[in-house]
Structures are given as structure tokens and as C-alpha cells.
Design an enzyme around this catalytic site. Structure first.
Site, PDB file in Angstrom:
ATOM      1  N   GLY A   1      -1.057  -2.051  -2.727  1.00  9.79           N
ATOM      2  CA  GLY A   1      -0.449  -1.028  -3.579  1.00  9.79           C
ATOM      3  C   GLY A   1       0.884  -0.510  -3.087  1.00  9.79           C
ATOM      4  O   GLY A   1       1.417   0.458  -3.623  1.00  9.79           O
TER       5      GLY A   1
ATOM      6  N   ASN B   1      -0.338   2.797   2.017  1.00 14.06           N
ATOM      7  CA  ASN B   1      -0.456   1.599   1.193  1.00 14.06           C
ATOM      8  C   ASN B   1       0.278   0.467   1.903  1.00 14.06           C
ATOM      9  O   ASN B   1       1.430   0.630   2.313  1.00 14.06           O
ATOM     10  CB  ASN B   1       0.132   1.847  -0.193  1.00 14.06           C
ATOM     11  CG  ASN B   1      -0.628   2.923  -0.948  1.00 14.06           C
ATOM     12  OD1 ASN B   1      -1.818   3.104  -0.741  1.00 14.06           O
ATOM     13  ND2 ASN B   1       0.063   3.646  -1.809  1.00 14.06           N
TER      14      ASN B   1
ATOM     15  N   HIS C   1       5.625   4.149   5.166  1.00 12.26           N
ATOM     16  CA  HIS C   1       5.511   5.589   4.923  1.00 12.26           C
ATOM     17  C   HIS C   1       4.055   6.012   4.921  1.00 12.26           C
ATOM     18  O   HIS C   1       3.194   5.304   4.407  1.00 12.26           O
ATOM     19  CB  HIS C   1       6.182   5.977   3.597  1.00 12.26           C
ATOM     20  CG  HIS C   1       5.765   5.144   2.422  1.00 12.26           C
ATOM     21  ND1 HIS C   1       6.283   3.894   2.180  1.00 12.26           N
ATOM     22  CD2 HIS C   1       4.874   5.381   1.430  1.00 12.26           C
ATOM     23  CE1 HIS C   1       5.723   3.396   1.083  1.00 12.26           C
ATOM     24  NE2 HIS C   1       4.863   4.282   0.609  1.00 12.26           N
ATOM     25  N   LEU C   2       3.810   7.174   5.486  1.00 12.01           N
ATOM     26  CA  LEU C   2       2.501   7.823   5.390  1.00 12.01           C
ATOM     27  C   LEU C   2       2.543   8.762   4.193  1.00 12.01           C
ATOM     28  O   LEU C   2       3.462   9.578   4.086  1.00 12.01           O
ATOM     29  CB  LEU C   2       2.214   8.692   6.621  1.00 12.01           C
ATOM     30  CG  LEU C   2       2.152   8.103   8.010  1.00 12.01           C
ATOM     31  CD1 LEU C   2       1.733   9.200   8.999  1.00 12.01           C
ATOM     32  CD2 LEU C   2       1.157   6.973   8.060  1.00 12.01           C
ATOM     33  N   HIS C   3       1.554   8.646   3.315  1.00 13.82           N
ATOM     34  CA  HIS C   3       1.363   9.659   2.272  1.00 13.82           C
ATOM     35  C   HIS C   3       0.497  10.763   2.872  1.00 13.82           C
ATOM     36  O   HIS C   3      -0.553  10.469   3.458  1.00 13.82           O
ATOM     37  CB  HIS C   3       0.593   9.085   1.081  1.00 13.82           C
ATOM     38  CG  HIS C   3       1.354   8.116   0.243  1.00 13.82           C
ATOM     39  ND1 HIS C   3       1.988   8.487  -0.918  1.00 13.82           N
ATOM     40  CD2 HIS C   3       1.576   6.783   0.378  1.00 13.82           C
ATOM     41  CE1 HIS C   3       2.564   7.418  -1.465  1.00 13.82           C
ATOM     42  NE2 HIS C   3       2.320   6.366  -0.703  1.00 13.82           N
TER      43      HIS C   3
ATOM     44  N   ILE D   1       8.342  12.043  -5.094  1.00 14.52           N
ATOM     45  CA  ILE D   1       8.962  12.366  -6.380  1.00 14.52           C
ATOM     46  C   ILE D   1       7.916  12.438  -7.506  1.00 14.52           C
ATOM     47  O   ILE D   1       8.134  13.091  -8.529  1.00 14.52           O
ATOM     48  CB  ILE D   1      10.072  11.330  -6.702  1.00 14.52           C
ATOM     49  CG1 ILE D   1      11.123  11.922  -7.625  1.00 14.52           C
ATOM     50  CG2 ILE D   1       9.504  10.035  -7.256  1.00 14.52           C
ATOM     51  CD1 ILE D   1      12.389  11.082  -7.711  1.00 14.52           C
TER      52      ILE D   1
END
Ligand code: 5GP
Ligand code: ZN
Length: 108
Positions: A92, A86, A99-101, A31
Site C-alpha cells: 500500500g 506501508n 515514512h511512519l504514519h 494531507i
């Protein structure tokens, strides 16, 4: 995990721009993107963080790593991308559903 934000996205209770879905994984645009392409890849099953994974999660974690590049390529990141996880408050992590960014800029 009824109160978990990403579990709510999995259940469709909070809208998200879904870019990939299968029986075990969901990927949707972040988002607050930090790059032209920035999506999050999550297991549909609630796993809090890398700090809480166990042997039973190994196949799912491998599938996440193996699936992220094909989603990235479909979104124009054939030339490459950055990926990060994170982990824990000190790392962070703000949403405590693993979740993988995946981030990158599509190349010409
Ligand atoms: P973390 O710091 O936990 O690794 O990152 C959580 C990420 O989730 C942040 O990049 C943030 O922008 C994203 N995020 C937080 N709330 C929502 C939401 O409701 N929908 C989507 N699509 N992303 C969110
Ligand atoms: Zn969750």
C-alpha cells in the site's frame, strides 16, 4: 532524489504543516488525515522504503521510532496512538520515501 514528493517537502519546495524537525528527521501533517491527529515522520535523507534499508540505516530507524511518541504526546496523544509503515506497492505504499504514519485521537 529531485522528483521525490517528500524530498521536495524536506527542501521546502512543497508546503507542509511541519509538526517536528531536527537535523535528520521531519514530521508533518498528512494531507488526507485518517484521524484527528495524523502525521508522517520521515528521514530527511531519501530512503525508499523498509524494503531497501540496510545496516547503515539502523540508528536512523531507531531514532524515528524513539522520536514518534514524543511528537505524538505533544499533539495530544498521551493516551496512545497507532503507527504504521506501508511498505512496497503490495503493502500500500504510494510515496516511495520512507515514512511512519502516526494516528490518533486526543483524549480528554
Ligand atoms: P503511503 O500510502 O505511501 O503510506 O501514504 C502516503 C501518504 O502521504 C498518504 O497518507 C497521503 O495522504 C500523504 N500525502 C501524499 N501527498 C502529500 C502531500 O503533498 N503532502 C502531505 N502532507 N501529505 C501527502
Ligand atoms: Zn525522497
Amino acid at each position: 532524489m529531485t522528483d521525490c514528493l517528500f524530498c521536495k517537502i524536506v527542501r521546502g519546495e512543497i508546503p507542509a504543516k511541519v509538526v517536528y524537525e531536527d537535523d535528520e528527521l521531519l514530521a508533518f501533517n498528512d494531507i488526507r488525515p485518517h484521524a484527528p491527529v495524523h502525521f508522517l515522520l520521515i528521514p530527511k535523507r531519501h530512503i525508499e522504503s523498509l524494503l531497501t534499508v540496510n545496516e547503515a540505516d539502523q540508528a536512523l530507524l531507531g531514532k524515528m521510532l524513539a522520536t514518534a511518541p514524543s511528537i505524538a504526546k505533544q499533539l495530544g496523544l498521551q493516551a496512545g496512538f497507532k503507527m504504521g509503515v506501508n511498505t512496497g506497492a503490495a503493502g500500500g505504499q504510494e510515496v516511495f520515501h520512507l515514512h511512519l504514519h502516526v494516528l490518533g485521537t486526543p483524549q480528554e
